[in-house]
Scaffold this active site. Structure first.
Site, PDB file in Angstrom:
ATOM      1  N   HIS A  60      89.648  22.388 -10.200  1.00  0.00           N
ATOM      2  CA  HIS A  60      89.580  23.770 -10.706  1.00  0.00           C
ATOM      3  C   HIS A  60      88.359  24.454 -10.107  1.00  0.00           C
ATOM      4  O   HIS A  60      87.534  23.806  -9.473  1.00  0.00           O
ATOM      5  CB  HIS A  60      89.568  23.809 -12.233  1.00  0.00           C
ATOM      6  CG  HIS A  60      88.361  23.199 -12.888  1.00  0.00           C
ATOM      7  ND1 HIS A  60      88.046  21.855 -12.795  1.00  0.00           N
ATOM      8  CD2 HIS A  60      87.377  23.749 -13.648  1.00  0.00           C
ATOM      9  CE1 HIS A  60      86.945  21.615 -13.476  1.00  0.00           C
ATOM     10  NE2 HIS A  60      86.504  22.751 -14.000  1.00  0.00           N
ATOM     11  N   HIS A  62      85.520  25.849 -11.100  1.00  0.00           N
ATOM     12  CA  HIS A  62      84.136  25.884 -11.586  1.00  0.00           C
ATOM     13  C   HIS A  62      83.166  25.302 -10.546  1.00  0.00           C
ATOM     14  O   HIS A  62      83.514  24.356  -9.834  1.00  0.00           O
ATOM     15  CB  HIS A  62      84.009  25.142 -12.919  1.00  0.00           C
ATOM     16  CG  HIS A  62      84.608  25.919 -14.054  1.00  0.00           C
ATOM     17  ND1 HIS A  62      85.023  25.316 -15.222  1.00  0.00           N
ATOM     18  CD2 HIS A  62      84.856  27.244 -14.206  1.00  0.00           C
ATOM     19  CE1 HIS A  62      85.500  26.243 -16.043  1.00  0.00           C
ATOM     20  NE2 HIS A  62      85.413  27.421 -15.448  1.00  0.00           N
ATOM     21  N   ASP A  64      80.673  23.400 -10.515  1.00  0.00           N
ATOM     22  CA  ASP A  64      80.316  21.976 -10.499  1.00  0.00           C
ATOM     23  C   ASP A  64      81.453  21.105  -9.953  1.00  0.00           C
ATOM     24  O   ASP A  64      81.323  19.880  -9.901  1.00  0.00           O
ATOM     25  CB  ASP A  64      79.862  21.502 -11.892  1.00  0.00           C
ATOM     26  CG  ASP A  64      80.884  21.729 -12.978  1.00  0.00           C
ATOM     27  OD1 ASP A  64      81.543  22.782 -12.982  1.00  0.00           O
ATOM     28  OD2 ASP A  64      81.036  20.850 -13.855  1.00  0.00           O
ATOM     29  N   HIS A  65      82.546  21.745  -9.537  1.00  0.00           N
ATOM     30  CA  HIS A  65      83.671  21.020  -8.931  1.00  0.00           C
ATOM     31  C   HIS A  65      83.985  21.494  -7.511  1.00  0.00           C
ATOM     32  O   HIS A  65      84.625  20.763  -6.753  1.00  0.00           O
ATOM     33  CB  HIS A  65      84.910  21.131  -9.824  1.00  0.00           C
ATOM     34  CG  HIS A  65      84.664  20.577 -11.202  1.00  0.00           C
ATOM     35  ND1 HIS A  65      85.058  19.316 -11.581  1.00  0.00           N
ATOM     36  CD2 HIS A  65      83.988  21.096 -12.257  1.00  0.00           C
ATOM     37  CE1 HIS A  65      84.643  19.093 -12.825  1.00  0.00           C
ATOM     38  NE2 HIS A  65      83.989  20.157 -13.250  1.00  0.00           N
ATOM     39  N   HIS A 116      91.627  24.774 -19.731  1.00  0.00           N
ATOM     40  CA  HIS A 116      90.194  24.853 -19.417  1.00  0.00           C
ATOM     41  C   HIS A 116      90.015  26.044 -18.467  1.00  0.00           C
ATOM     42  O   HIS A 116      89.161  26.904 -18.689  1.00  0.00           O
ATOM     43  CB  HIS A 116      89.737  23.549 -18.771  1.00  0.00           C
ATOM     44  CG  HIS A 116      88.300  23.511 -18.362  1.00  0.00           C
ATOM     45  ND1 HIS A 116      87.263  23.546 -19.270  1.00  0.00           N
ATOM     46  CD2 HIS A 116      87.716  23.456 -17.134  1.00  0.00           C
ATOM     47  CE1 HIS A 116      86.106  23.511 -18.607  1.00  0.00           C
ATOM     48  NE2 HIS A 116      86.355  23.457 -17.315  1.00  0.00           N
ATOM     49  N   ASP A 135      88.355  18.569 -15.560  1.00  0.00           N
ATOM     50  CA  ASP A 135      87.786  18.904 -16.864  1.00  0.00           C
ATOM     51  C   ASP A 135      88.856  19.154 -17.916  1.00  0.00           C
ATOM     52  O   ASP A 135      88.612  19.838 -18.908  1.00  0.00           O
ATOM     53  CB  ASP A 135      86.912  20.164 -16.757  1.00  0.00           C
ATOM     54  CG  ASP A 135      85.571  19.879 -16.094  1.00  0.00           C
ATOM     55  OD1 ASP A 135      85.323  18.717 -15.713  1.00  0.00           O
ATOM     56  OD2 ASP A 135      84.785  20.830 -15.960  1.00  0.00           O
ATOM     57  N   HIS A 173      83.598  14.401 -15.856  1.00  0.00           N
ATOM     58  CA  HIS A 173      82.221  14.319 -16.377  1.00  0.00           C
ATOM     59  C   HIS A 173      81.990  13.040 -17.172  1.00  0.00           C
ATOM     60  O   HIS A 173      82.871  12.590 -17.903  1.00  0.00           O
ATOM     61  CB  HIS A 173      81.915  15.497 -17.327  1.00  0.00           C
ATOM     62  CG  HIS A 173      81.765  16.819 -16.662  1.00  0.00           C
ATOM     63  ND1 HIS A 173      80.555  17.310 -16.237  1.00  0.00           N
ATOM     64  CD2 HIS A 173      82.685  17.764 -16.359  1.00  0.00           C
ATOM     65  CE1 HIS A 173      80.730  18.520 -15.697  1.00  0.00           C
ATOM     66  NE2 HIS A 173      82.017  18.818 -15.760  1.00  0.00           N
TER      67      HIS A 173
HETATM   68 FE    FE Z   1      82.997  20.637 -15.002  1.00  0.00          FE
HETATM   69 ZN    ZN Z   2      85.022  23.033 -15.562  1.00  0.00          ZN
END
Ligand code: FE
Ligand code: ZN
Length: 261
Positions: A60, A62, A64-65, A116, A135, A173
């Site tokens: 996805h 975001h 952090d991905h 999400h 996530d 995570h």
């Molecule tokens: Fe994340």
């Molecule tokens: Zn996320």
């Protein structure tokens, strides 16, 4: 007889508690990376494996991905970048439910698991019994509902619950200890959950990871897979006597309690 090695999956810690996963096809030496925040350790893993990186498989959009996509593309030009929509930096191939994903001779397919984010996808390798859930599904938990509601997440969870129980689940995570602490507030008598909480503490204390989990383990321990659990429903009914006991209401209450845990 020729022995063909199975898919190799290497968890690569990213940022403070993220995981990227390097998927290596031993038959061809090709590799794909599920999510990318920090290219450096990913490139080191590729080199160590002697693999040839050909694709990025983002779950996805975001940061952090996908925050490392552009830098990784600069280092390794020509990568195929899968994704649901152009919120994924560097996207080259838009995918939808059931579409094929290839890493050398390994073939996976896309599962749409929104809530999400609306464009959240999983990569499911049926023959290898492995799914990468970003996530959406964590060990003992699920992602926050940023772009969808509880009804949408219940559908996404239901889709994952229907995978074969032995399927390995590679999640986004390392939240497992906190997730299981929360789960125990709803099902303190769940012995599988108690055991997994102890196991997770040992893993983390030893510098290890709790990834992957399995669909079966989540069915036994994850409150976001267990909206039908009697103990969970009883706990909620005692705390919230007016709560309707349909699946979506139970899930929504569980999610909002976790948001404030
Ligand atoms: Fe994340
Ligand atoms: Zn996320």
């Amino acid at each position: 007889m020729e022995i063909v090695e199975a898919m190799k999956v290497i968890a690569i810690p990213q940022l403070s508690d993220n995981y990227a996963y390097l998927i290596v096809d031993p038959a061809s030496g090709e590799a794909g990376i599920v999510d990318c925040a920090e290219p450096k350790p990913i490139l080191e893993a590729v080199e160590k494996e002697g693999a040839h990186l050909t694709s990025i498989l983002p779950t996805h959009h975001h940061f952090d991905h996908v925050g490392g996509n552009e830098e990784l593309l600069a280092a390794v030009p020509g990568l195929t970048v899968y994704g649901y929509d152009d919120r994924v930096p560097g996207l080259t191939l838009t995918v939808r439910e059931g579409d094929a994903v290839r890493v050398g001779s390994l073939e996976g397919r896309i599962l749409e698991i929104p809530a999400h984010t609306t464009g959240h996808i999983a990569y499911y390798f049926e023959k290898e019994r492995a799914v990468f859930t970003g996530d959406t599904l964590f060990a003992g938990g699920c992602g926050r509902l940023f772009e969808g509601d509880a009804a949408m997440m219940v559908q996404s969870m239901q889709k994952l619950r229907e995978l074969p129980p032995e399927t390995k689940v590679y999640f986004g995570h390392e939240y497992t200890e906190n997730n299981l602490d929360f789960a125990l507030t709803l099902e303190p008598r769940n012995s599988a959950l108690q055991q997994k909480r102890k196991w997770a503490a040992q893993q983390v204390a030893g510098g290890g990871y709790t990834t992957p989990t399995t669909i079966e383990s989540e069915e036994e321990t994850n409150p976001f897979f267990r909206w039908q659990s009697e103990e969970l429903r009883q706990t909620l009914a005692e705390k919230f006597p007016d709560l309707p006991m349909d699946d979506v209401s139970v899930f929504a209450k569980t999610r909002s309690l976790k948001d404030n845990f």
